[in-house]
Design a protein around this motif. Structure first.
Motif, PDB file in Angstrom:
ATOM      1  N   PHE A   3       0.840  -1.195   0.000  1.00  0.00           N
ATOM      2  CA  PHE A   3       0.000   0.000   0.000  1.00  0.00           C
ATOM      3  C   PHE A   3       0.878   1.249   0.000  1.00  0.00           C
ATOM      4  N   ALA A   4       1.975   1.185   0.789  1.00  0.00           N
ATOM      5  CA  ALA A   4       2.861   2.351   0.927  1.00  0.00           C
ATOM      6  C   ALA A   4       3.474   2.747  -0.410  1.00  0.00           C
ATOM      7  N   GLN A   5       3.872   1.721  -1.195  1.00  0.00           N
ATOM      8  CA  GLN A   5       4.478   2.024  -2.493  1.00  0.00           C
ATOM      9  C   GLN A   5       3.480   2.727  -3.422  1.00  0.00           C
ATOM     10  N   ILE A   6       2.261   2.228  -3.437  1.00  0.00           N
ATOM     11  CA  ILE A   6       1.247   2.829  -4.313  1.00  0.00           C
ATOM     12  C   ILE A   6       0.987   4.274  -3.890  1.00  0.00           C
ATOM     13  N   LEU A   7       0.886   4.460  -2.575  1.00  0.00           N
ATOM     14  CA  LEU A   7       0.620   5.801  -2.065  1.00  0.00           C
ATOM     15  C   LEU A   7       1.783   6.741  -2.402  1.00  0.00           C
ATOM     16  N   ALA A   8       3.003   6.240  -2.183  1.00  0.00           N
ATOM     17  CA  ALA A   8       4.176   7.072  -2.458  1.00  0.00           C
ATOM     18  C   ALA A   8       4.234   7.446  -3.940  1.00  0.00           C
TER      19      ALA A   8
END
Lengths: 286, 407
Positions: A3-8
């Motif tokens: 999720f963090a990668q997509i958000l970043a």
């Protein structure tokens, strides 16, 4: 995938998007002109940065202010010589004029620069932290975009010329009665917008390959961002840009990249219906 | 008075001159028979301007060379060649309108199609309606040729030929090759290649772990490439235009995708790709329709060997290397000249029939049209960037390197 990668991915892309839209939003909000030249200004900024970098090897971060000033001068001249003559005419007239100017600029660029994609290859590598991979040049681009946005916000908020711009945006007649030279303010606003576009182009050249046929894509993005975020202020472009970046990033993973852009447009349509001023737009600028 | 008198005389002279011009133009049709008129709507400005200029350049090289040698032989007389071109500004609709103008106003004998399958399809519909032969040199999608058109011929080979040979070749070099991620641009040719590779890979027992298209207006590939990274495929196959592929390759590196095989169609076929990527281009493979390193000799057409064309091109372009667009388009005019000569006239039906019977060896390789009008006589090279240079991996007859796996 995290999720963090997509958000970043979405946040970084969104900041760059904000940088695209900010000048477009300013001209639309203050001058009530839909500036069709905007995409080509960004491409011009990108090409100027590329050629300056390729011939001198100087870092694009240093070239950026020079390119921005060059675009400022070009923007001022275009507004003063052409657009000011019809700026009070209905929006279709100014749209047609900037559309014509855009065709001239676009084709001149194709003739002189060719449509060959050019890339400022910095290749600074990437940072891996907390399960997120992020290329350094994108982070620099994001940083620059935030700095530029912040500067513009300060200029509008605190400087004399900034207050004058806001005054003209609120009420053209009253501002003229207060002794503000409206034509000069119009030209300056347009010039600042061109400056922001040029700077955005320089930032983009570090991250994406530049080619003339991106001008329409940039213009389309600016349009969607302004409708999502709202017109006339810095915050609208920032919110709209971030929203679009994050939406596209998540949609790209969930429904596939082919449909990600469609989702952006659907949200734009939805907002037009339920909240025509945009998420943070000023009332009266819908 | 004097002034008036003078202008009166001037007016009379002008009228006489105009009359002479009118008479001359009336006589023109008879003269026109000595010139073979080839019409070409070209994208000289707009997004495909680079490609349009490539076509323009080689066609000029070709017509200069052929005209300097006295023209082409048609039924016993020598005919000069005139190429009539218009800029359609990368606007498909305008390409169609200009094709009509070329046929009706300029009365061209043969048409050449513009760059790309999408725009070729538009022009092909016009050519078919007026029954004017059309030779397409940069269209390889079967979707363009499967419409039953009788007047359309293409010098590139079908896409599927490229993908099957590639799967076989890579599987042979790397037997453990088990998974592939396919990411293609939603556009006629790139989409058709993406579909073809998925089919070819599945057929060869390679699992397709990701298969998505991106829209024409995409300026960022983070979302898709992040997903692909999480699947760690052995082979990443991306299709698109040069700008998409430069960005795609860079973002693969940025996001840390470590696939031993990266194929970008048709990135390495263009020098803009290797220039734009530098080091990152190394190891990227592609299919292409032609490369100047292929050595065909003793062939017919304007140039008698691949090297003769290459040398002539270096001179005309100021030292730049040609790519497949240059090769295919120059050879397409060899095909037209050969057909007109065999037909012995410029009459469209006769030229069409002669085109259909083409069996020609050119500097670009053999050209022989199949049932649907596509060139069948070709084995297409698989290329790879190695040390900044384009190396040929396949077919064996012209290969000059072994496949390199990306570390």
């Amino acid at each position: 995938m995290g999720f963090a990668q997509i958000l970043a991915n979405g946040v970084v892309l969104g900041t760059l998007y904000a940088c695209i839209a900010i000048g477009f939003s300013l001209v639309w909000g203050v001058l009530n002109v839909i500036n069709m030249l905007h995409g080509s200004f960004i491409v011009l900024g990108g090409y100027l940065t590329y050629f300056a970098w390729a011939s001198t090897g100087i870092s694009p971060v240093i070239i950026l202010p020079v390119v921005a000033v060059a675009l400022f001068v070009l923007g001022y001249a275009l507004q003063y010589l052409f657009i000011n003559k019809v700026v009070t005419a209905p929006v279709l007239t100014t749209l047609t004029l900037t559309f014509g100017l855009d065709m001239i600029l676009y084709n001149l660029m194709t003739v002189f620069f060719t449509a060959t994609p050019r890339r400022v290859s910095l290749d600074y590598g990437r940072i891996d932290a907390l399960g997120v991979s992020m290329p350094v040049d994108r982070l620099i681009g994001m940083g620059l975009a935030l700095v530029l946005t912040g500067l513009l916000f300060l200029v509008l908020k605190t400087s004399r010329i900034g207050r004058a711009i806001v005054a003209v945006r609120m009420d053209r007649e009253a501002a003229a009665l207060m002794g503000i030279r409206v034509n000069h303010i119009y030209a300056t606003t347009f010039a600042i917008a061109a400056l922001m576009a040029g700077a955005a182009g320089a930032v983009f050249a570090m991250v994406f390959p530049v080619t003339t046929n991106l001008s329409g894509v940039f213009l389309g993005k600016a349009f969607v961002i302004c409708v999502i975020g709202g017109l006339g202020g810095v915050s609208g472009a920032l919110v709209g840009g971030l929203a679009l970046g994050i939406i596209e990033s998540f949609a790209g993973v969930i429904v596939g990249p082919q449909n990600a852009i469609t989702i952006g447009f659907l949200i734009m349509l939805f907002l037009l219906i339920v909240r025509p001023t945009g998420l943070v737009g000023v009332k009266g600028y819908e | 008075m004097t002034t008036q008198g003078t202008s009166h005389i001037k007016a009379k002279t002008l009228a006489a001159a105009l009359g002479a011009v009118a008479a001359a133009s009336l006589a023109a049709p008879a003269m026109a028979q000595d010139v073979l008129k080839i019409g070409a709507p070209l994208a000289l400005t707009g997004g495909l301007a680079d490609e349009g200029h490539k076509q323009e350049l080689v066609w000029k090289m070709w017509s200069d060379k052929v005209n300097a040698a006295g023209g082409i032989d048609v039924g016993g007389t020598k005919m000069l060649v005139e190429i009539v071109e218009y800029d359609y500004q990368t606007d498909g609709k305008r390409a169609g309108q200009l094709a009509e103008k070329l046929i009706n106003d300029d009365e061209v004998d043969v048409l050449m199609a513009p760059f790309g399958s999408g725009h070729t399809k538009i022009v092909a519909a016009v050519a078919e309606r007026y029954q004017i032969p059309l030779v397409a040199c940069v269209s390889s999608s079967t979707e363009v040729f499967n419409q039953g058109f009788k007047y359309l011929f293409g010098t590139l080979a079908p896409n599927s030929g490229m993908t099957e040979a590639m799967v076989a070749e890579f599987k042979e070099t790397m037997p453990e090759l088990g998974t592939i991620a396919v990411y293609g641009r939603d556009d006629v040719f790139p989409k058709s290649m993406a579909t073809a590779i998925s089919a070819a890979a599945s057929g060869a027992g390679i699992e397709v772990v990701y298969e998505e298209l991106y829209p024409v207006g995409a300026i960022d590939h983070s979302a898709a490439l992040s997903t692909i990274k999480s699947m760690s495929p052995d082979w990443v196959y991306m299709t698109g235009y040069t700008q998409d592929l430069i960005l795609g390759r860079k973002q693969m590196e940025d996001l840390g995708i470590e696939a031993p095989i990266i194929t970008m169609v048709t990135g390495p076929a263009y020098k803009e790709f290797t220039e734009g990527l530098g080091e990152l281009a190394n190891g990227v493979s592609s299919s292409t329709w032609w490369h100047h390193a292929t050595g065909y000799t003793d062939v017919s057409g304007a140039w008698d060997s691949t090297d003769a064309f290459y040398q002539a091109f270096l001179e005309a372009s100021g030292g730049e290397d040609p790519d497949y667009v240059h090769g295919s388009c120059a050879a397409a005019l060899d095909v037209v000249a050969d057909a007109v000569t065999r037909a012995g006239s410029v009459e469209p039906t006769a030229v069409r029939d002669a085109l259909a019977a083409t069996d020609l060896e050119t500097f670009y390789g053999p050209i022989k049209f199949g049932e649907n009008g596509m060139n069948e006589g070709r084995e297409m090279p698989i290329i790879q960037v190695q040390g900044g240079e384009i190396k040929i991996l396949y077919p064996e007859s012209i290969a000059d390197a072994e496949m390199m796996v990306i570390e």
